[in-house]
Design an enzyme around this catalytic site. Sequence first.
Site, short mmCIF file in Angstrom:
data_model
loop_
_atom_site.label_atom_id
_atom_site.label_comp_id
_atom_site.label_asym_id
_atom_site.label_seq_id
_atom_site.Cartn_x
_atom_site.Cartn_y
_atom_site.Cartn_z
N THR A 207 8.08 -0.44 3.17
CA THR A 207 9.19 0.38 3.64
C THR A 207 9.79 -0.23 4.87
O THR A 207 9.39 0.05 5.98
CB THR A 207 8.75 1.75 4.07
OG1 THR A 207 8.10 2.31 2.99
CG2 THR A 207 9.92 2.61 4.47
N LYS B 238 12.42 -3.36 10.81
CA LYS B 238 11.91 -2.06 11.21
C LYS B 238 11.01 -1.59 10.07
O LYS B 238 11.20 -1.94 8.90
CB LYS B 238 13.04 -1.07 11.44
CG LYS B 238 13.42 -0.24 10.22
CD LYS B 238 12.68 1.07 10.15
CE LYS B 238 12.58 1.54 8.69
NZ LYS B 238 11.65 2.68 8.56
N SER C 229 9.22 13.45 7.73
CA SER C 229 9.66 12.11 8.11
C SER C 229 9.90 11.30 6.86
O SER C 229 9.58 11.70 5.78
CB SER C 229 8.63 11.41 9.00
OG SER C 229 7.43 11.21 8.32
#
Lengths: 384, 384
Positions: B180, B169, B384
């Site tokens: 990330t 992901k 976020s």
Amino acid sequence: MSVTAAQGFTASGVAAGIKENGNPDLALVVNTGPSLAAAAVFTSNRVKAAPVLWSEQVLKGGQVSAVVLNSGGANACTGPLGFQDAHATAEKTAEVLGHSAGEIAIASTGLIGLRLPMDAVLSGVGKAAEALSPHGGEKAAIAIKTTDTVHKTAVAQSPAGWTVGGMAKGAGMLAPGLATMLVVLTTDADVDGPGLDTALRAATRTTFDRIDSDGCMSTNDMVLLMASGASGVAPDAAEFAEAVREVCADLARQLIGDAEGASKDIRIEVVGAATEDDAVEVGRSIARNNLLKCAVHGEDPNWGRVLSAIGTTSAAFEPDQLNVAINDVWVCKNGSVGEDRELVDMRYREVRITADLAAGSESAVIWANDLTADYVHENSAYSS
Amino acid sequence: MSVTAAQGFTASGVAAGIKENGNPDLALVVNTGPSLAAAAVFTSNRVKAAPVLWSEQVLKGGQVSAVVLNSGGANACTGPLGFQDAHATAEKTAEVLGHSAGEIAIASTGLIGLRLPMDAVLSGVGKAAEALSPHGGEKAAIAIKTTDTVHKTAVAQSPAGWTVGGMAKGAGMLAPGLATMLVVLTTDADVDGPGLDTALRAATRTTFDRIDSDGCMSTNDMVLLMASGASGVAPDAAEFAEAVREVCADLARQLIGDAEGASKDIRIEVVGAATEDDAVEVGRSIARNNLLKCAVHGEDPNWGRVLSAIGTTSAAFEPDQLNVAINDVWVCKNGSVGEDRELVDMRYREVRITADLAAGSESAVIWANDLTADYVHENSAYSS
């Protein structure tokens, strides 16, 4: 005022036809003496535009009698022919002014990779020479604009009878070492080349080298300081250095305030650093973090993005001792949640981020901008 | 398929209630053996999230029996209590699985600076353990999504009878060292910890470490490789390393293809470099140049911005020998204008930039994205 605030300078700005829209695009600043002392700093980008390569040679002689600046084309990545164009511009200027070409500095700004329309440039030099005036500083400042929305000038005056004035352009490709900018500073103080060089390097180190609009370093930057000596006053070195720094700081702040597409000016102050270099490294890392720049645009006090930017540096700090304030609210204490983020009011254009490394007593201030859809639009909708 | 493509693994993905929208947010991957060998690489960000600190300890033991991954919260910058939360999650998992907590890796992704809702996490672990299945790989891959629009899986199978599978992901904060991302790779090959470590580091060095969506490095990255040995086959080391690299490259490409707000995937190949390090440095500098990223978004073959990015590096090159191709059109030759830029067709999602340093024979490929108004919106409109 601008570059003609000091005695011993004339300037002009004309529409030479380099820009297709007919806006002013060529500026000339002439030092009428008696001294022609000068110093300059140039981009540290290794891909240097032709006018930078030319002007570096000129500055080695230590004297600058005039500088020609054009917008509408960077004359960068144009090969040997581009260098010939810069040389030809200097020769033409020398001819119309009765000077030596080896004392004419050249600066260009605009799109990279295109030759300049030399007919327009050379005839523009003639027009600019005719228009020279001791009150021409504003027109010169206007003629060097590219995507700048306003022209930028600043002046500092000493009670001792001398003045430092300056103009700047720059709206994108603003990043340390230097930012994408052209800056001309003039003074009627009587200072020799080494004295100018010392004052200029000290000033740019903490001003133009500490603004970072978009992390992109230009091929064309130049900050030129010319001294006419026309005041007849040899200034105190420290006072002169401070005046130069003050004008540079004023112009640097104006550059950030007019950066392409920006809606916020971000003042990043790093405190508690073990060394000044650490403070600058951390400040630049924060200044270049796209996610943080987006958060600031959204008025979101997202201190986690500040910490993740600090964490990429080699500065001395312990993660669990970091403190971060946004607009003076310490939203992060000891590397974790601090004061309530709801207390942070980010509605105004200036946003202050303070990062405390808790590792010493050194500090530095870096100025940056937010990242906006307007920035993307300005830099994707057409070549610039 | 995904992490359950290899024998000896069960997995599940459940909605634990960590995300407020009720989407799946907790994944569990269990190695049923006979071997529990594992290796991992973690973010090089010095500000590391609690689950990274926890999992680094676990990996020192060389055995991982299970990994719990949650989306909906990064558990980063949460102080000692955040570390206790990661520990408690491992203890709970050990309890329901009958394992040792010291062999349970933990990974989290989501907003920095918020504590996880531990009631939801701990009850979610129970639900996930009940849902474990040898066909649960897809559900696990779905549960770790954050702003990802699709889940990412990849599999490589050896004729020798073993398999490497994986899930990933990551959609923002993608930058080298690592990007990330959370990645779990599984294999039923019989490889010991040091063998896994060698293969994994070689693979990530040229895959995950060479994607750079937005220059921002995460606090939470982890790439975990677990080997069950269930195939009973000890693989050829080179073949195994290649299979791991292949799965990593596939997942890395999927991450770039789904990066936040991106409209283009940019393949930057640096050739003619004196060293591989030079090639990587130049590739990353190009990958992070906001102005170039905007130009690519605008389908503008602005090679001047490529050159200005190259010029900021310390790589070996001469400015007047640089060549740049965009989608195979050599728009810059010898540091100046090359083929007609009108020949460049940039309509498709994949854009290829080739930078030839003309300084040697080394090369590297870096993947990046364009910079878009959508990226700004996704990262400014909400935390976020």
